[in-house]
Design a protein around this motif. Structure first.
Motif, PDB file in Angstrom:
ATOM      1  N   PHE A 113       0.810  -1.217   0.000  1.00 32.37           N
ATOM      2  CA  PHE A 113       0.000   0.000   0.000  1.00 32.37           C
ATOM      3  C   PHE A 113       0.846   1.271   0.000  1.00 32.37           C
ATOM      4  O   PHE A 113       0.474   2.264  -0.626  1.00 32.37           O
ATOM      5  N   LEU A 114       1.955   1.238   0.711  1.00 31.12           N
ATOM      6  CA  LEU A 114       2.790   2.429   0.789  1.00 31.12           C
ATOM      7  C   LEU A 114       4.033   2.311  -0.081  1.00 31.12           C
ATOM      8  O   LEU A 114       4.888   3.191  -0.048  1.00 31.12           O
ATOM      9  N   GLY A 115       4.131   1.225  -0.842  1.00 31.62           N
ATOM     10  CA  GLY A 115       5.309   1.005  -1.675  1.00 31.62           C
ATOM     11  C   GLY A 115       5.580   2.140  -2.639  1.00 31.62           C
ATOM     12  O   GLY A 115       6.726   2.563  -2.820  1.00 31.62           O
ATOM     13  N   ARG A 116       4.539   2.651  -3.245  1.00 31.62           N
ATOM     14  CA  ARG A 116       4.717   3.760  -4.196  1.00 31.62           C
ATOM     15  C   ARG A 116       5.253   5.001  -3.489  1.00 31.62           C
ATOM     16  O   ARG A 116       6.038   5.761  -4.066  1.00 31.62           O
ATOM     17  N   PHE A 117       4.823   5.198  -2.252  1.00 27.14           N
ATOM     18  CA  PHE A 117       5.274   6.376  -1.507  1.00 27.14           C
ATOM     19  C   PHE A 117       6.728   6.236  -1.073  1.00 27.14           C
ATOM     20  O   PHE A 117       7.478   7.212  -1.078  1.00 27.14           O
ATOM     21  N   VAL A 118       7.125   5.029  -0.694  1.00 28.48           N
ATOM     22  CA  VAL A 118       8.527   4.785  -0.368  1.00 28.48           C
ATOM     23  C   VAL A 118       9.388   5.007  -1.617  1.00 28.48           C
ATOM     24  O   VAL A 118      10.459   5.621  -1.550  1.00 28.48           O
TER      25      VAL A 118
END
Length: 455
Positions: A69-74
């Protein structure tokens, strides 16, 4: 006291994150705040006496949330040039989210973290008598042990054969060749049943490991981990990571770990993430990454895994999900009788298939799919009513606590199943977990590690 301070700070960050884009007109600061909320959540849920180290159920679940879910943000933190396509998708769906939808999506992600963290606020008392059977008072006959071993090796052997077939298919036709039967008439997934049987019988063997020949159990466990690891040759990176998680958990589950090992572990994880696409490309199931450096490889890999973010976003804006999907989720396996009533297509009772079918029928017919998420299940069950959605996430957190704190033969196998499932359930459905627990419970009733109390 510290837990409550951290929890209040998460609520405060969620509010600020929701209001900032209305003032600034950009979402970069909200993304930073969301990552901070994740770090606080990870720290908060581990401030208890449930575990001796960070290799535990809640950590596995949150790391899955971080990746999917937060991979794109990382990835955005590593490569700011990705900002313009963070909230876009060009697979099945083809759109970029509006500012209002982006703000709502980030709010939901913060809400998930707050709800999950709230489950760990109160002090946890370790239970030693729930589902507990003293090892001196339980006798497992050799016949039953042999039957459980036979069930494992038989179901595992057939599953391993099908895994090799999948590898061959992926090598010749690519990763998506594995899903070309999606649009065909539904048939009972015997391969999935065999896989669940292997997992649940191994979980039972794990719970009884002190009463078993350690060498035979070690062979069974080693073969199963190998089965998970070679899944990467089909192009599936999640099974490979699942195998690593199980291996790490088996080694460190009851050991105290020095902080220096966590630092080294983070470095190793970065190296694994950077290499996972390369490993998946060795068989030809996926294309080799053309990244010019390791940081770019890590960024690309994390970004690609973060596609579940947009799957979840698409699910909350899709309408008309079939009620049969709810029945299938709560009573897994019931879809086997649906063809008797003329329901032969997956999109008539599977929510992930329905979403693909309604958005892009041609892609669905070609066998493409988007996947799913446990949070999509929660959102649909809540009918989009956020307090109810919040409650579902909170209760799931409480479930993880109850599984972690109880002891006994039965519960040890449940923990084993959760270790295997919690990472990938962020991008999967709830029903496989329910089905696995049901099958495992039936096996425990047969062996005698679970007793039904008479009223």
């Amino acid at each position: 006291m510290m837990r409550f301070i951290l929890f209040v700070s998460m609520i405060f960050i969620t509010i600020i994150s929701f209001l900032l884009p209305k003032v600034l007109g950009i979402f970069s600061f909200s993304i930073y705040l969301l990552i901070i909320n994740f770090l606080i959540s990870f720290f908060l849920v581990n401030m208890n006496n449930l575990n001796t180290n960070l290799v535990n159920l809640q950590s596995i679940f949150l790391i899955g949330f971080l990746v999917f879910f937060l991979g794109r943000f990382v990835a955005f933190l590593l490569d700011p040039s990705l900002y313009d396509k963070l909230f876009c998708t060009d697979f099945i769906f083809n759109y970029c989210s509006s500012s209002t939808d982006i703000n709502f999506l980030i709010f939901l992600l913060n809400l998930i973290l707050v709800a999950f963290s709230m489950a760990f606020l109160s002090k946890v008392n370790i239970s030693r008598d729930v589902n507990y059977l003293d090892e001196n008072n339980i006798f497992i006959s050799k016949t039953k042990k042999c039957l459980i071993y036979s069930l494992f090796f038989l179901s595992f052997g057939i599953s391993f054969y099908y895994r090799l077939e999948s590898i061959a298919m992926a090598i010749s036709g690519g990763y998506m060749a594995l899903y070309t039967t999606q649009a065909e008439s539904y048939e009972t997934p015997f391969v999935m049943l065999l896989s669940v049987s292997a997992t649940c019988s191994l979980a039972l063997l794990y719970s009884l490991r002190k009463k078993l020949n350690s060498k035979i159990f070690g062979v069974a466990l080693g073969l199963y981990i190998l089965y998970l690891l070679i899944g990467i040759m089909t192009g599936s990176r999640a099974t490979f990571i699942g195998g690593l998680i199980l291996l790490i958990w088996m080694i460190f589950r009851n050991r105290r770990v020095k902080k220096i090992f966590y630092i080294a572990g983070i470095g190793i994880c970065v190296l694994i993430v950077g290499a996972v696409n390369w490993l998946a490309g060795l068989s030809g199931a996926r294309a080799f990454s053309e990244s010019s450096n390791s940081l770019e490889a890590v960024s690309e890999t994390i970004y690609s895994q973060g596609i579940t973010l947009m799957v979840f976003n698409s699910s909350i804006h899709t309408e008309g999900f079939p009620i049969l999907g709810a029945i299938k989720t709560i009573i897994p396996g019931i879809q086997a009788i649906f063809p008797l009533f003329g329901l032969n297509n997956r999109h008539e009772f599977d929510w992930g298939s329905y979403m693909t079918f309604t958005e892009n029928k041609n892609a669905y017919q070609d066998g493409f799919g988007l996947g799913w998420s446990i949070y999509s299940d929660f959102y649909i069950f809540s009918l989009g009513f956020l307090p109810l959605f919040y409650l579902f996430v909170y209760l799931f957190g409480r479930l993880i606590i109850n599984v972690s704190k109880n002891s006994g033969y039965y519960n040890e196998g449940i923990v084993f199943i959760f270790v295997l499932v919690l990472f990938s359930i962020n991008r999967g459905q709830l029903s496989p977990l329910i089905f696995s627990v049901i099958v495992y419970s039936l096996l425990c009733l047969f062996v005698g590690t679970l007793k039904v109390r008479r009223l």
